[in-house]
Design a protein around this motif. Structure first.
Motif, PDB file in Angstrom:
ATOM      1  N   PRO A 186      48.318  12.755 -13.545  1.00 42.26           N
ATOM      2  CA  PRO A 186      46.878  13.034 -13.607  1.00 42.26           C
ATOM      3  C   PRO A 186      46.373  13.000 -15.038  1.00 42.26           C
ATOM      4  O   PRO A 186      47.081  13.358 -15.973  1.00 42.26           O
ATOM      5  CB  PRO A 186      46.769  14.446 -13.014  1.00 42.26           C
ATOM      6  N   ASP A 187      45.106  12.551 -15.201  1.00 38.63           N
ATOM      7  CA  ASP A 187      44.475  12.607 -16.519  1.00 38.63           C
ATOM      8  C   ASP A 187      44.114  14.044 -16.885  1.00 38.63           C
ATOM      9  O   ASP A 187      44.149  14.422 -18.047  1.00 38.63           O
ATOM     10  CB  ASP A 187      43.209  11.747 -16.541  1.00 38.63           C
ATOM     11  N   TYR A 188      43.717  14.823 -15.886  1.00 37.51           N
ATOM     12  CA  TYR A 188      43.359  16.222 -16.095  1.00 37.51           C
ATOM     13  C   TYR A 188      43.942  17.050 -14.955  1.00 37.51           C
ATOM     14  O   TYR A 188      44.027  16.602 -13.820  1.00 37.51           O
ATOM     15  CB  TYR A 188      41.841  16.419 -16.120  1.00 37.51           C
ATOM     16  N   SER A 189      44.294  18.278 -15.295  1.00 41.14           N
ATOM     17  CA  SER A 189      44.742  19.228 -14.282  1.00 41.14           C
ATOM     18  C   SER A 189      44.318  20.613 -14.730  1.00 41.14           C
ATOM     19  O   SER A 189      44.689  21.054 -15.813  1.00 41.14           O
ATOM     20  CB  SER A 189      46.266  19.160 -14.122  1.00 41.14           C
ATOM     21  N   TYR A 190      43.521  21.308 -13.911  1.00 45.58           N
ATOM     22  CA  TYR A 190      42.951  22.572 -14.360  1.00 45.58           C
ATOM     23  C   TYR A 190      42.748  23.520 -13.180  1.00 45.58           C
ATOM     24  O   TYR A 190      42.704  23.110 -12.011  1.00 45.58           O
ATOM     25  CB  TYR A 190      41.638  22.340 -15.106  1.00 45.58           C
ATOM     26  N   LEU A 191      42.611  24.780 -13.528  1.00 48.23           N
ATOM     27  CA  LEU A 191      42.480  25.852 -12.547  1.00 48.23           C
ATOM     28  C   LEU A 191      41.067  25.869 -11.964  1.00 48.23           C
ATOM     29  O   LEU A 191      40.086  25.852 -12.687  1.00 48.23           O
ATOM     30  CB  LEU A 191      42.774  27.192 -13.211  1.00 48.23           C
ATOM     31  N   ILE A 192      40.973  25.919 -10.615  1.00 46.54           N
ATOM     32  CA  ILE A 192      39.658  26.010  -9.967  1.00 46.54           C
ATOM     33  C   ILE A 192      39.576  27.215  -9.019  1.00 46.54           C
ATOM     34  O   ILE A 192      38.497  27.526  -8.509  1.00 46.54           O
ATOM     35  CB  ILE A 192      39.332  24.733  -9.170  1.00 46.54           C
ATOM     36  N   GLY A 193      40.683  27.899  -8.773  1.00 44.63           N
ATOM     37  CA  GLY A 193      40.659  29.035  -7.865  1.00 44.63           C
ATOM     38  C   GLY A 193      41.908  29.877  -8.001  1.00 44.63           C
ATOM     39  O   GLY A 193      42.867  29.508  -8.695  1.00 44.63           O
ATOM     40  N   TYR A 194      41.895  31.018  -7.298  1.00 46.31           N
ATOM     41  CA  TYR A 194      42.974  31.995  -7.458  1.00 46.31           C
ATOM     42  C   TYR A 194      42.968  32.917  -6.247  1.00 46.31           C
ATOM     43  O   TYR A 194      41.903  33.285  -5.737  1.00 46.31           O
ATOM     44  CB  TYR A 194      42.733  32.792  -8.737  1.00 46.31           C
TER      45      TYR A 194
END
Length: 260
Positions: A186-194
């Motif tokens: 992936p070009d980006y990977s980030y947190l969107i939920g928890y």
């Protein structure tokens, strides 16, 4: 109120028994132990999520160009898990029976949850959403009976079993991976939920073991054990302790007792 009453009563009984055992040291033999366990959760959703894990490397290739981060990858924890510290006390009633108070501290930093993939397009890039980086902290408390069928002074072998409660805290991250031209990473990977939860669970333990004298004041012990806790299922939750049918742990515990 009622759901918290049983754990409080159990902890009170556990601590009261510990105090009673300590106060009986003048007239009775007892030991305080410290040790660790090598083992794994097994079976059902909890076993697949929190099985024994060796450290693994993760892809993380990023650099800064005019304040723009290319390849900025969400990085979770991958390390040896579970890590377990065991504490306990044996209060010997006679040559054949002992009461065992046992507590463990369990950390698992590399859980592999059910992914539940969702796909779409954002900012002109394809994306995949998934659950990742599941983490567990658990503190089981057991009151056990140890039976030495051949007599403790004649044989090192014993059988053990008991009832317990476990404080269980679990969390899991929801991450998004965006893919541009490169579909390998992936070009980006980030947190969107928890998602997280904490609760007390009841369970049982069974095991067999051997004791080995080290000195007049110390004893080594090896125990093969199985524990099982019984959660209430909630399939709407992403947490393994809510979706699983059983929380089963199989492990080999080694301890050192300091005898008084």
């Amino acid at each position: 109120m009622g759901s918290n009453l049983v754990p409080r009563i159990f902890v009170l009984v556990f601590l009261s028994a510990l105090t009673f055992s300590a106060s009986a040291q003048v007239n009775h033999n007892f030991g305080i132990s410290i040790g660790t366990t090598f083992g794994s959760y097994a079976g059902a959703d909890f076993g697949s999520t929190y099985a024994f894990t060796f450290p693994q490397s993760r892809y993380n290739d990023s650099y800064n160009y005019n304040n723009y981060y290319y390849g900025d990858y969400y990085d979770g924890h991958d390390m040896y898990s579970p890590i377990i510290l065991d504490l306990g006390m044996d209060f010997y009633m006679n040559n054949y029976v002992a009461v065992n108070l046992e507590s463990s501290f369990i950390w698992h930093y590399a859980g592999k949850p059910a992914r539940n993939y969702e796909t779409g397009i954002v900012n002109g890039n394809d994306y995949i959403d998934k659950w990742d980086n599941a983490e567990l902290f658990a503190v089981p408390l057991f009151i056990n009976m140890k039976l030495f069928p051949f007599g403790r002074q004649k044989s090192a072998f014993y059988i053990t079993g008991g009832y317990g409660l476990q404080y269980t805290s679990e969390s899991v991250d929801r991450i998004r991976e965006e893919y541009g031209y490169n579909y390998e990473y992936p070009d980006y990977s980030y947190l969107i939920g928890y998602s997280s939860s904490k609760k007390w669970l009841s369970g049982v333990k069974a095991g067999i073991g051997l004791q080995f004298p080290l000195s007049p004041y110390a004893t080594a012990e090896a125990e093969l054990k199985v524990t099982n806790f019984f959660p209430r299922r909630s399939i709407a939750s992403p947490l393994a302790m809510n979706t699983t049918t059983n929380i089963t742990f199989i492990g080999l515990t080694t301890r050192v007792y300091f005898n008084f």
